[in-house]
Design a protein around this motif. Sequence first.
Motif, PDB file in Angstrom:
ATOM      1  N   VAL A 146       1.164   8.012   3.251  1.00 24.78           N
ATOM      2  CA  VAL A 146      -0.152   7.372   3.249  1.00 24.78           C
ATOM      3  C   VAL A 146      -0.312   6.673   1.900  1.00 24.78           C
ATOM      4  O   VAL A 146       0.443   6.937   0.964  1.00 24.78           O
ATOM      5  CB  VAL A 146      -1.284   8.407   3.447  1.00 24.78           C
ATOM      6  CG1 VAL A 146      -1.185   9.063   4.816  1.00 24.78           C
ATOM      7  CG2 VAL A 146      -1.248   9.459   2.344  1.00 24.78           C
ATOM      8  N   PRO A 147      -1.276   5.776   1.755  1.00 15.22           N
ATOM      9  CA  PRO A 147      -1.476   5.148   0.441  1.00 15.22           C
ATOM     10  C   PRO A 147      -1.800   6.193  -0.632  1.00 15.22           C
ATOM     11  O   PRO A 147      -2.670   7.045  -0.436  1.00 15.22           O
ATOM     12  CB  PRO A 147      -2.670   4.215   0.679  1.00 15.22           C
ATOM     13  CG  PRO A 147      -2.644   3.925   2.142  1.00 15.22           C
ATOM     14  CD  PRO A 147      -2.168   5.190   2.784  1.00 15.22           C
ATOM     15  N   GLU A 178     -11.617   9.043   0.772  1.00 13.76           N
ATOM     16  CA  GLU A 178     -10.542   8.458   1.583  1.00 13.76           C
ATOM     17  C   GLU A 178     -10.595   6.934   1.547  1.00 13.76           C
ATOM     18  O   GLU A 178      -9.553   6.263   1.576  1.00 13.76           O
ATOM     19  CB  GLU A 178     -10.630   9.004   3.003  1.00 13.76           C
ATOM     20  CG  GLU A 178     -10.165  10.463   3.079  1.00 13.76           C
ATOM     21  CD  GLU A 178     -10.689  11.214   4.286  1.00 13.76           C
ATOM     22  OE1 GLU A 178     -11.189  10.555   5.217  1.00 13.76           O
ATOM     23  OE2 GLU A 178     -10.600  12.459   4.292  1.00 13.76           O
ATOM     24  N   ALA A 237       0.807  -1.224   0.000  1.00 12.68           N
ATOM     25  CA  ALA A 237       0.000   0.000   0.000  1.00 12.68           C
ATOM     26  C   ALA A 237       0.838   1.271   0.000  1.00 12.68           C
ATOM     27  O   ALA A 237       0.417   2.303  -0.531  1.00 12.68           O
ATOM     28  CB  ALA A 237      -0.940   0.005   1.201  1.00 12.68           C
ATOM     29  N   SER A 294      -8.825   5.984  -1.561  1.00 15.99           N
ATOM     30  CA  SER A 294      -7.371   6.102  -1.422  1.00 15.99           C
ATOM     31  C   SER A 294      -6.764   4.886  -0.735  1.00 15.99           C
ATOM     32  O   SER A 294      -5.609   4.534  -0.981  1.00 15.99           O
ATOM     33  CB  SER A 294      -7.016   7.364  -0.629  1.00 15.99           C
ATOM     34  OG  SER A 294      -7.321   8.515  -1.367  1.00 15.99           O
ATOM     35  N   ASN A 295      -7.544   4.242   0.126  1.00 14.81           N
ATOM     36  CA  ASN A 295      -7.043   3.088   0.869  1.00 14.81           C
ATOM     37  C   ASN A 295      -7.409   1.757   0.216  1.00 14.81           C
ATOM     38  O   ASN A 295      -7.148   0.698   0.784  1.00 14.81           O
ATOM     39  CB  ASN A 295      -7.575   3.125   2.301  1.00 14.81           C
ATOM     40  CG  ASN A 295      -6.918   4.215   3.128  1.00 14.81           C
ATOM     41  OD1 ASN A 295      -5.747   4.130   3.473  1.00 14.81           O
ATOM     42  ND2 ASN A 295      -7.666   5.268   3.419  1.00 14.81           N
TER      43      ASN A 295
END
Length: 511
Positions: free
Chosen positions: A148-149, A446, A83, A449-450
Amino acid sequence: MRKIPFLTLLAAGAIASFTPLTNVHAAGISVGVPADVQTMEPNGASTDSNLSVMANIFDGLLQRDASGKLIPALAESWERVDALTWRFKLRQGVKFQNGNDFTADDVIFSFKRIATPELSAFVNFGKQIESVTTVDGDPWTVEVKTVVPVPFFDQNLHQIFMMDKESTENRKPGDVGQHPIGTGAYSLAEWVKGSHVKLKANPNYWEGAPEIKEATIRPAVEGSTAMASIMSGTVDVLQGVPVEGVKVLEKNPKLTLVKRPARRAIFLGLTNAKGKPGADLRVREAIAHAINEEKIIQKVMFGFAAPAAQVSDPATVGYNPAIKRAKYDPELSRKLLAEAGYPNGFDITLSGPNNRYVNDEKILAAVAADLAKVGIKVKVDAKPKSIIFDEYKQHKPEFYLLGWFDGSYDFGRSFAKLLHTYDETKGTGTWNAANYSNPELDAIAEKASNTIDPKERAKVLQELGVKLQDAFGFIPLHYQMDLYAITNAKGFDFKPRPDTWIVFKQIGKKG
């Protein structure tokens, strides 16, 4: 000062004032573009005009072919390890235009440099990078870890250009921004700001020397000036043909007009801050139903645009073909306004540029006229892009017009920049000019995004598009059409790119 109509200028002989410069660029190609380059600092500006020039002088780890497909460049291959981790196998034997070898040190240096605000227009992208290292002592394998990813990380790498660490560190930033040294297919021969950029082919380019040996880029911002440049022979290719001049050029047997559906959507944004009319969903919907977009396309865009139901275009991950635009229905608009407590409408200022998009100021006027018919009294605040975009970044407007296409081909990135709640620390909402905020939409973005799996992520982004439409977070107007005129005499084989960049190594000769 009274403005002289565009076609009147042509009829009055504005073109005759241009002296053909055919002999000047006989050995190469000359291209007229809508805007001047701002800097030769490779990552110093994110405008189309700047990136287009930089893509000829520099290379990224990746590049896009003429169709927009992401392909290897200074990285021969790449993969997403997990990730947060991306791995790149670097191309060996590549040299910068000063003779220095391209190495992993240059990659590490370049990624660190884009996080420097005074040197980079990609600071938020740079801040997402936690570390850049070589892998297990292999000098040709680089690993990038993000904070962050960032699922679209690789999709940006065609526009993050690699710099020569040694020569850059030994020069002042001002000199770097004037005298670029890249690994690209062309090197800078001359730059006269406001006049032209001259490039010469790199005979040692790693993909092989390009067919076009010299290239000149000439900014021609104003409509009649642009028309004159192609009709007089000052340029061989004109990018951004004024829609008013299409019929004139189509009748010229020495020219070929090339049309391409553009990726850029023109849309309206409106604050939903408490106490403002846009806080009521019915007002947002009323505005959407009040705008006669078909009329704008025919009367303002001369037919050279397509109605938009969303900001994403079909090439973008997250585009949802099921989304349909709000129909033109002024009666419904009046009904919604009355239900929202505005039976007599309200006053509002509509901000927008007057020199950035095709007929942008006329679009603003047309929107204002349509809204006046349902009782909304609009004051148009049209300013040059250099001024109005600064106001956008300061989140000053209540109601505004903007154009957008995502260079990373990813709706998640678009939403993060355009409509996610502004957060300076996270780098979200940087182009959220009216400070729109919707926690439900933020949460879906979000989640996307993950989501690592590309297909699942695309589904989440399509869901985001539906929710965004239901909330009337944007009011899409249309997609522009990219228009080019090409002189026939030299036989250039020119095919417009989806991102509007003009990459000379991709231009050849017919036959």
